[in-house]
Design an enzyme around this catalytic site. Sequence first.
Site, mmCIF file in Angstrom:
data_model
loop_
_atom_site.group_PDB
_atom_site.id
_atom_site.type_symbol
_atom_site.label_atom_id
_atom_site.label_comp_id
_atom_site.label_asym_id
_atom_site.label_seq_id
_atom_site.Cartn_x
_atom_site.Cartn_y
_atom_site.Cartn_z
ATOM 1 N N ARG A 131 0.839 -1.206 0.000
ATOM 2 C CA ARG A 131 0.000 0.000 0.000
ATOM 3 C C ARG A 131 0.873 1.254 0.000
ATOM 4 O O ARG A 131 0.647 2.176 -0.781
ATOM 5 C CB ARG A 131 -0.911 -0.024 1.241
ATOM 6 C CG ARG A 131 -1.710 1.242 1.457
ATOM 7 C CD ARG A 131 -2.406 1.200 2.825
ATOM 8 N NE ARG A 131 -1.466 0.951 3.909
ATOM 9 C CZ ARG A 131 -0.702 1.872 4.463
ATOM 10 N NH1 ARG A 131 -0.747 3.126 4.033
ATOM 11 N NH2 ARG A 131 0.113 1.574 5.449
ATOM 12 N N ARG A 132 1.887 1.273 0.865
ATOM 13 C CA ARG A 132 2.783 2.426 0.903
ATOM 14 C C ARG A 132 3.592 2.525 -0.387
ATOM 15 O O ARG A 132 3.826 3.619 -0.899
ATOM 16 C CB ARG A 132 3.720 2.327 2.107
ATOM 17 C CG ARG A 132 3.022 2.518 3.433
ATOM 18 C CD ARG A 132 3.953 2.239 4.598
ATOM 19 N NE ARG A 132 3.256 2.353 5.876
ATOM 20 C CZ ARG A 132 3.557 1.650 6.955
ATOM 21 N NH1 ARG A 132 4.552 0.780 6.919
ATOM 22 N NH2 ARG A 132 2.882 1.812 8.075
ATOM 23 N N ARG A 155 14.701 -0.955 10.507
ATOM 24 C CA ARG A 155 14.428 -0.168 9.301
ATOM 25 C C ARG A 155 14.997 1.246 9.437
ATOM 26 O O ARG A 155 15.557 1.787 8.486
ATOM 27 C CB ARG A 155 12.924 -0.114 9.030
ATOM 28 C CG ARG A 155 12.369 -1.432 8.510
ATOM 29 C CD ARG A 155 10.900 -1.310 8.204
ATOM 30 N NE ARG A 155 10.122 -2.218 9.027
ATOM 31 C CZ ARG A 155 8.802 -2.177 9.133
ATOM 32 N NH1 ARG A 155 8.116 -1.267 8.475
ATOM 33 N NH2 ARG A 155 8.166 -3.036 9.889
#
Length: 317
Positions: A131-132, A155
Amino acid sequence: MMMKKTIRVGTRGSRLAIAQTEIALAALRKAHPQIRFEVITISTKGDVDKRPLFTLDEKGIFEKEVNEAVKKGEVDFAVHSLKDIPSDLSDDLSVACVLKRASPNDVLVTDNGQKLKDLVSGSVVGTSSLRRAVQLTKTRPDLNVRPIRGNVETRVKKVISGEYDAAVLAEAGLARLGMKDVIVQRFSIRDFVPAPGQGAIAIVCRRDHAALAGMLQHIEDRHSRIAVLAERALIRKIEGGCRFPLGAVAITNDDKITLYASVFSADGKQSIHIKKVGRTSKPEELGSSVANMLIKQGAMNLAEGWRRAVDEWNKKL
């Protein structure tokens, strides 16, 4: 069933999962100071399998084992990120409590303070979410959007070390880990529609444990519950898993609830956006209605293209 003096709480072992569990327990200890809580960490498939989420074609990879422990009575309840709980939760379990929701927004992390519009063409931007990824590609098609592995801290470290120029994460997770200082840009929920349930913490217990469910209700946030009921009704009808990027977020205001939803084609060139207002007394009716509108406008046709796109993304790993 009588309330026990010591209640066993199941959670994943990640720093974020533990932090979220402590948020829930702080509220419960305040409401029930006479009860002792014992935290039991449980490893899930999502913790062991480090491939990006879109490569794992199954539901509940971050909650299945924890909820199995609830079913078996090994723990009394489990604390989860609501977005990790499948919309078709097992019949013998229930989402007994939804805490006050934190920010549902996605945010950008960079090491040099650059916002999305400032990143040079070809910059490598990491995300674990399809989605991102598609919303990034739609906004900045000249960027190199790549899968990123690991928990929140990992991350962020990959951005700071220069392995990635930027990453997109959930604001709530960074805030709960005390890492808000790495955020350089918050995306609006209209431009980057969040994952359904993003920012909400939920507690799952056995449906037949009425006394425990009643105790958990003392820390429930009504408006957060209403919002996620609308979002989960939407995904239940659309069946948007990790392989089909669907954004949805509901905002409550007095007796009204506004649901924003978006689906995208794999290349980001096609998208369907819905905004609909309903009544807070009927959130699931609103979610179902928006799902029907998405389907009528061709959402399921876009879903088909994603099956091929996932294979292409896998090649980037």
